[in-house]
Design an enzyme around this catalytic site. Sequence first.
Site, PDB file in Angstrom:
ATOM      1  N   CYS A  43      12.359  45.753 -14.949  1.00  0.00           N
ATOM      2  CA  CYS A  43      13.228  46.541 -15.547  1.00  0.00           C
ATOM      3  C   CYS A  43      12.672  47.486 -16.671  1.00  0.00           C
ATOM      4  O   CYS A  43      11.709  46.963 -17.502  1.00  0.00           O
ATOM      5  CB  CYS A  43      14.400  45.737 -15.940  1.00  0.00           C
ATOM      6  SG  CYS A  43      15.258  46.515 -17.317  1.00  0.00           S
ATOM      7  N   GLU A  50       0.857  -1.213   0.048  1.00  0.00           N
ATOM      8  CA  GLU A  50       0.075   0.193  -0.199  1.00  0.00           C
ATOM      9  C   GLU A  50       0.754   1.229   0.309  1.00  0.00           C
ATOM     10  O   GLU A  50       1.940   1.151   0.482  1.00  0.00           O
ATOM     11  CB  GLU A  50      -0.570   0.220   1.320  1.00  0.00           C
ATOM     12  CG  GLU A  50      -1.843  -1.043   1.531  1.00  0.00           C
ATOM     13  CD  GLU A  50      -1.927  -0.965   2.999  1.00  0.00           C
ATOM     14  OE1 GLU A  50      -2.020  -0.123   3.764  1.00  0.00           O
ATOM     15  OE2 GLU A  50      -2.422  -2.128   3.431  1.00  0.00           O
ATOM     16  N   LYS A  86      10.644   4.073   1.835  1.00  0.00           N
ATOM     17  CA  LYS A  86      10.575   5.460   1.614  1.00  0.00           C
ATOM     18  C   LYS A  86      10.984   6.106   0.377  1.00  0.00           C
ATOM     19  O   LYS A  86      12.091   5.777  -0.323  1.00  0.00           O
ATOM     20  CB  LYS A  86      11.230   6.234   2.900  1.00  0.00           C
ATOM     21  CG  LYS A  86      10.597   6.076   4.092  1.00  0.00           C
ATOM     22  CD  LYS A  86       9.421   6.460   4.648  1.00  0.00           C
ATOM     23  CE  LYS A  86       9.404   7.886   5.102  1.00  0.00           C
ATOM     24  NZ  LYS A  86       9.851   8.127   6.383  1.00  0.00           N
ATOM     25  N   TYR A 107      -5.616   0.506   7.324  1.00  0.00           N
ATOM     26  CA  TYR A 107      -4.665  -0.412   6.689  1.00  0.00           C
ATOM     27  C   TYR A 107      -4.614  -1.544   7.508  1.00  0.00           C
ATOM     28  O   TYR A 107      -3.662  -2.600   7.172  1.00  0.00           O
ATOM     29  CB  TYR A 107      -3.253   0.468   6.264  1.00  0.00           C
ATOM     30  CG  TYR A 107      -3.082   1.307   7.857  1.00  0.00           C
ATOM     31  CD1 TYR A 107      -2.509   0.696   8.921  1.00  0.00           C
ATOM     32  CD2 TYR A 107      -2.674   2.418   7.568  1.00  0.00           C
ATOM     33  CE1 TYR A 107      -2.031   1.380   9.983  1.00  0.00           C
ATOM     34  CE2 TYR A 107      -2.165   3.451   8.452  1.00  0.00           C
ATOM     35  CZ  TYR A 107      -1.861   2.692   9.739  1.00  0.00           C
ATOM     36  OH  TYR A 107      -1.374   3.536  10.780  1.00  0.00           O
ATOM     37  N   CYS A 124      21.260  45.811 -16.890  1.00  0.00           N
ATOM     38  CA  CYS A 124      21.373  47.050 -17.744  1.00  0.00           C
ATOM     39  C   CYS A 124      21.287  48.167 -17.044  1.00  0.00           C
ATOM     40  O   CYS A 124      21.778  49.357 -17.710  1.00  0.00           O
ATOM     41  CB  CYS A 124      20.406  46.969 -19.036  1.00  0.00           C
ATOM     42  SG  CYS A 124      18.832  47.496 -18.409  1.00  0.00           S
ATOM     43  N   CYS A 147      17.994  47.873 -12.733  1.00  0.00           N
ATOM     44  CA  CYS A 147      18.302  46.608 -13.079  1.00  0.00           C
ATOM     45  C   CYS A 147      19.508  46.146 -13.006  1.00  0.00           C
ATOM     46  O   CYS A 147      20.517  46.726 -13.471  1.00  0.00           O
ATOM     47  CB  CYS A 147      17.754  46.524 -14.688  1.00  0.00           C
ATOM     48  SG  CYS A 147      18.194  45.019 -15.583  1.00  0.00           S
TER      49      CYS A 147
HETATM   50  S1  IVH Z   1       1.220  -0.194   8.617  1.00  0.00           S
HETATM   51  C1  IVH Z   1       2.198  -2.743  12.114  1.00  0.00           C
HETATM   52  N1  IVH Z   1       0.379   0.977   6.470  1.00  0.00           N
HETATM   53  O1  IVH Z   1       3.432   4.830   9.119  1.00  0.00           O
HETATM   54  C2  IVH Z   1       1.998  -2.014  11.168  1.00  0.00           C
HETATM   55  N2  IVH Z   1       1.324   2.278   8.347  1.00  0.00           N
HETATM   56  O2  IVH Z   1       6.197   4.862  10.513  1.00  0.00           O
HETATM   57  C3  IVH Z   1       1.549  -0.573  11.594  1.00  0.00           C
HETATM   58  N3  IVH Z   1       1.437   4.522   7.752  1.00  0.00           N
HETATM   59  O3  IVH Z   1       2.693   4.571  12.374  1.00  0.00           O
HETATM   60  C4  IVH Z   1       1.547   0.436  10.510  1.00  0.00           C
HETATM   61  N4  IVH Z   1       0.645   4.482   5.833  1.00  0.00           N
HETATM   62  O4  IVH Z   1       1.082   5.963  11.070  1.00  0.00           O
HETATM   63  C5  IVH Z   1       0.986   1.013   7.782  1.00  0.00           C
HETATM   64  N5  IVH Z   1      -0.102   2.098   4.692  1.00  0.00           N
HETATM   65  C6  IVH Z   1       0.048   2.085   5.826  1.00  0.00           C
HETATM   66  C7  IVH Z   1       0.719   3.347   6.337  1.00  0.00           C
HETATM   67  C8  IVH Z   1       1.297   3.502   7.741  1.00  0.00           C
HETATM   68  C9  IVH Z   1       0.981   5.286   6.722  1.00  0.00           C
HETATM   69  C10 IVH Z   1       1.973   5.300   9.061  1.00  0.00           C
HETATM   70  C11 IVH Z   1       1.491   4.685  10.271  1.00  0.00           C
HETATM   71  C12 IVH Z   1       2.632   4.129  11.121  1.00  0.00           C
HETATM   72  C13 IVH Z   1       3.942   4.859  10.427  1.00  0.00           C
HETATM   73  C14 IVH Z   1       5.039   4.007  10.690  1.00  0.00           C
END
Ligand code: IVH
Length: 670
Positions: free
Chosen positions: A428, A115, A316, A227, A413, A410
Amino acid sequence: MPSQKPADRIHSLRQLLNHHSYQYYVLDAPEIPDAEYDRLYRELQQLELQYPELITPDSPTQRIGDQPLAAFSQIRHEVPMLSLDNVFSDDELNDFYRRAQTKLDLNTEIEFAAEPKLDGLAVSLIYENGMLARAGTRGDGVTGEDITQNIRTIHSIPLHLMGEDWPVKLDVRGEVFMPKAGFELLNQRAREKNEKEFANPRNAAAGSLRQLDPRITASRSLAMYCYAVGNADSMGKFTTHSDVLNQLSQWGLPLCKERSVVKGVKGCLDYFNTMGQKRIALPYDIDGVVYKVNRLDWQKELGFVAKAPRWAVAHKFPAQEEITTVNAIEFQVGRTGALTPVARLEPVFVGGVTVSNATLHNMDEVERKEIRVGDRVIIRRAGDVIPEVVSVVPGSRQLHANKIVLPAHCPVCGSDVVREEGEAIARCSGGLYCAAQRKESIKHFASRKAMDIEGLGDKLVEQLVDEKRIEHVDDLYRLQLNDIASLERMGEKSASNLLAALDKSKTVTLSRFIYALGVREVGEATALALAKHFGSLEKLQDASEEDLQTVPDVGPVVARHVFHFFHEPHNRQIIQRLRTAGIHWPDQQANEQNQSLAGLTFVITGTLTGMTRDEARAALQARGGKVAGSVSAKTSYLVVGDSPGSKAEKAEQLGVKILDEAGLMKLLAE
Ligand code: IVH
């Protein structure tokens, strides 16, 4: 349905409203116009006013409580809210994968639920017997703040789950975030009221959820994607994470549509790259992707280390914001003489490239952000967007840092700089005497949408002007092989290529030629409208300001610029020389009817770069298109420029097709 008993009518109204709110907020697929929804809502409100004993907490009218809290109370998470480990490269991802494989003692591929990683804040929603009972922030992972009142104001979060067969207690985890359009709107409002802006959607979402008065939260555009489930055991029969997510979706909870199931490291990387490309176009910010081992029994086996699971990892994107120092602030002179303040920065790697300059747009911006030389500043480069200074790092000001002032002359110029009353832009006054303006007008002339002179890039134009080989655009067509070949880094081959390109550019269209001249306020669309309307350059040159204003959407300002341009003897002379050099275009039938857009309705929002909104409107209308002021289900296309407002959000919700500026130009060129 007057025959229905009030209790029954109330019940069916709630069902109807919940259904339509789900269609609108969760599925982005409204089935009825807003006005119809409002009518049903008011009917329910009216009935509840008459029969207050029939009000229930999960009624759609009960989202916004009117009692501000004195303070947030605490909420304890029965299952801790974990965070995630990050990986930043393919190698680190590989390491994560190998560790999981080893621990599971596998040599087959692992499947992942993938995701986007949303850039907001984690919350836990507790549903008891299908009813939203409590909601809390992550806090330290064990104890968070009770933000139930505020969570209830988010329309996509159901107050009551759909379907049945929900566990007695369900702990849904997800991310609350502010969509980009809502963020822009919020900051626009802040600017209008001279209030402090939020630095990014994440801060804005956090700030909005941390309001003690739920009415403030309700006025902000917030959304949530779920999620995970905290108490996974409550989901007994499921064997994979993706099935759990699909079940949440069945219960009416909002889930990210970009979620997917992928296999092995290769599947993860493909997903990462796809999302990286989609990122800019998504209506919300993401800062990476998350992979979770899909099999729940494997998740259990892998378990946790410290505060993060071994079965999930965040991959990331390169940072889009970094801190660096302003080394200098200089002023660049553009084609129309506009002076743009530019921050020269200590080079910094951000958004995947090294950035050493950032535009400050104009003096108002410099003053609003209070930027001075020596300041530490936050730089943002999102996608292909030009880098910008977000804000000064508080407390980083040097003792004797001077305020930035607009130069009186300017920098190129030496002519006077003028800034008209009420204008953000200073210019200018040197006109074609100014080498900077000449260079820029030659670059514009040669550019792809103008004369399209291949090989004549910015650097070469600067060299040609600096070395006095050319002064104005017409001089280009008198260049000899040796004038070019003798320049540094040029040879005979590239010189003769350039001569061939110059020769080729002599065959052009009238509208491109008009655009290439670089008349102020005349972008591609206006150039096209002028060419269509007048049919010949002679007629355009001789047009009065009144004549010009009869061209669709040419207003008094554009008419004045065009009129003055063609009545400036020097400009006439350059045009004459260009034509003598052999520049020509096919004869054009004035007012030629191309009605390719007949029957389509457009709405334009945000700032376009190549033309004004008026020009875009004129061009669309010239092709038979209709241009409306607001987005509805009847809108065929929403044209979006930079900083689109709430219209983009609305279009998104209604499933109206979105056209960016490049798409618009393509459509107009068809
Ligand atoms: S899963 C044990 N899925 O990222 C699993 N977290 O850096 C827990 N976050 O605290 C998180 N999108 O706030 C998960 N698709 C996603 C996410 C997600 C954003 C955030 C969440 C978590 C933080 C960790």
